[in-house]
Design a protein around this motif. Structure first.
Motif, PDB file in Angstrom:
ATOM      1  N   GLY A 192      42.326  42.655  27.709  1.00  0.00           N
ATOM      2  CA  GLY A 192      42.122  44.001  27.177  1.00  0.00           C
ATOM      3  C   GLY A 192      42.202  44.032  25.670  1.00  0.00           C
ATOM      4  O   GLY A 192      42.756  43.132  25.040  1.00  0.00           O
ATOM      5  N   GLY A 193      41.627  45.039  25.086  1.00  0.00           N
ATOM      6  CA  GLY A 193      41.616  45.142  23.628  1.00  0.00           C
ATOM      7  C   GLY A 193      40.449  44.375  23.035  1.00  0.00           C
ATOM      8  O   GLY A 193      39.539  43.928  23.740  1.00  0.00           O
ATOM      9  N   GLU A 194      40.474  44.238  21.723  1.00  0.00           N
ATOM     10  CA  GLU A 194      39.389  43.555  21.020  1.00  0.00           C
ATOM     11  C   GLU A 194      39.950  42.563  20.018  1.00  0.00           C
ATOM     12  O   GLU A 194      41.103  42.673  19.594  1.00  0.00           O
ATOM     13  N   LYS A 195      39.133  41.609  19.661  1.00  0.00           N
ATOM     14  CA  LYS A 195      39.512  40.636  18.647  1.00  0.00           C
ATOM     15  C   LYS A 195      38.281  40.304  17.832  1.00  0.00           C
ATOM     16  O   LYS A 195      37.139  40.512  18.261  1.00  0.00           O
ATOM     17  N   THR A 196      38.493  39.788  16.633  1.00  0.00           N
ATOM     18  CA  THR A 196      37.381  39.371  15.781  1.00  0.00           C
ATOM     19  C   THR A 196      37.323  37.852  15.752  1.00  0.00           C
ATOM     20  O   THR A 196      38.345  37.174  15.700  1.00  0.00           O
ATOM     21  N   ILE A 197      36.092  37.335  15.794  1.00  0.00           N
ATOM     22  CA  ILE A 197      35.878  35.898  15.707  1.00  0.00           C
ATOM     23  C   ILE A 197      34.755  35.629  14.716  1.00  0.00           C
ATOM     24  O   ILE A 197      33.995  36.533  14.352  1.00  0.00           O
ATOM     25  N   HIS A 198      34.642  34.394  14.270  1.00  0.00           N
ATOM     26  CA  HIS A 198      33.557  33.990  13.385  1.00  0.00           C
ATOM     27  C   HIS A 198      32.426  33.423  14.227  1.00  0.00           C
ATOM     28  O   HIS A 198      32.666  32.637  15.146  1.00  0.00           O
ATOM     29  N   ALA A 199      31.212  33.832  13.923  1.00  0.00           N
ATOM     30  CA  ALA A 199      30.050  33.380  14.682  1.00  0.00           C
ATOM     31  C   ALA A 199      28.843  33.254  13.762  1.00  0.00           C
ATOM     32  O   ALA A 199      28.874  33.715  12.615  1.00  0.00           O
ATOM     33  N   LYS A 200      27.798  32.632  14.277  1.00  0.00           N
ATOM     34  CA  LYS A 200      26.555  32.495  13.517  1.00  0.00           C
ATOM     35  C   LYS A 200      25.914  33.869  13.343  1.00  0.00           C
ATOM     36  O   LYS A 200      25.914  34.693  14.258  1.00  0.00           O
ATOM     37  N   CYS A 201      25.363  34.110  12.165  1.00  0.00           N
ATOM     38  CA  CYS A 201      24.732  35.403  11.877  1.00  0.00           C
ATOM     39  C   CYS A 201      23.320  35.461  12.450  1.00  0.00           C
ATOM     40  O   CYS A 201      22.580  34.474  12.407  1.00  0.00           O
ATOM     41  N   ALA A 202      22.960  36.613  12.981  1.00  0.00           N
ATOM     42  CA  ALA A 202      21.572  36.837  13.387  1.00  0.00           C
ATOM     43  C   ALA A 202      20.701  36.935  12.137  1.00  0.00           C
ATOM     44  O   ALA A 202      21.154  37.373  11.077  1.00  0.00           O
ATOM     45  N   GLU A 203      19.458  36.509  12.253  1.00  0.00           N
ATOM     46  CA  GLU A 203      18.569  36.465  11.087  1.00  0.00           C
ATOM     47  C   GLU A 203      18.307  37.845  10.502  1.00  0.00           C
ATOM     48  O   GLU A 203      18.068  37.976   9.298  1.00  0.00           O
TER      49      GLU A 203
END
Length: 198
Positions: free
Chosen positions: A100-111
């Motif tokens: 439950g809840g949310e978290k932030t992660i690092h990911a590849k950016c969409a173009e």
């Protein structure tokens, strides 16, 4: 060391969601120089970087609503402190937690995900206007332009008031000259002379 196919010569902020937002550096690499993740929790292959460590510069900006991935919040750019050269770019994404809840992660950016800064026009350019509000959003320039307009209106108002005061002083001076040129009894004497001559 190399991480996500990017070569680093300083501590990195990449995947900071795994390091409580603290920059880190690799302590273990393979024969190709790639960072080696610890296996099964046995030992640590990375360490936190202190304030004394050489760390890359990080700048994050919110993305525009046009981004196809609505879970992307920001685009982050990592650059070298010494040269200013680009090192890596990634996006901060919001994900749901399993519990439950949310978290932030690092990911590849969409173009198609660009930042407000990158997509800015004249009012939000990095150069700013006449050197003002450089590297700022459009709000700064709009505020500066409104202040400039207010300053112009104030100057025009002051100029008009000065002109009105000078004109009034000139009229008062002219009235004083006229009143000073008429001696008491001048009209009476002129009228009396006219009667006697008649």
């Amino acid at each position: 060391f190399r991480y996500h196919n990017i070569s680093y010569s300083a501590c990195t902020w990449r995947d900071g969601h795994k390091t409580q937002g603290v920059p880190w550096c690799s302590l273990s690499v393979n024969e190709n120089g790639d960072h080696v993740n610890s296996q099964g929790g046995r030992g640590s292959t990375w360490d936190f970087c202190s304030g004394d460590c050489y760390t890359s510069h990080l700048e994050c900006s919110p993305v525009t609503p046009d981004c196809s991935n609505s879970s992307i919040l920001q685009q982050c750019v990592e650059s070298s402190v010494s040269t200013g050269d680009h090192v890596a770019t990634w996006c901060v994404t919001m994900r749901d937690k399993k519990d439950g809840g949310e978290k932030t992660i690092h990911a590849k950016c969409a173009e198609d995900c660009v930042t407000h800064k990158a997509g800015a026009t004249f009012l939000g350019s990095e150069e700013g206007f006449l050197g003002l509000c450089a590297h700022s959003g459009p709000e700064c320039l709009m505020f500066a332009m409104a202040s400039l307009i207010l300053l112009i209106i104030t100057l025009v108002t002051v100029f008009v008031l000065i002109c009105c005061v000078r004109k009034k002083k000139g009229q008062d001076q002219e009235m004083r000259i006229r009143s000073a040129s008429i001696q008491p009894g001048d009209r009476y004497r002129k009228s009396t002379v006219g009667v006697l001559d008649g």
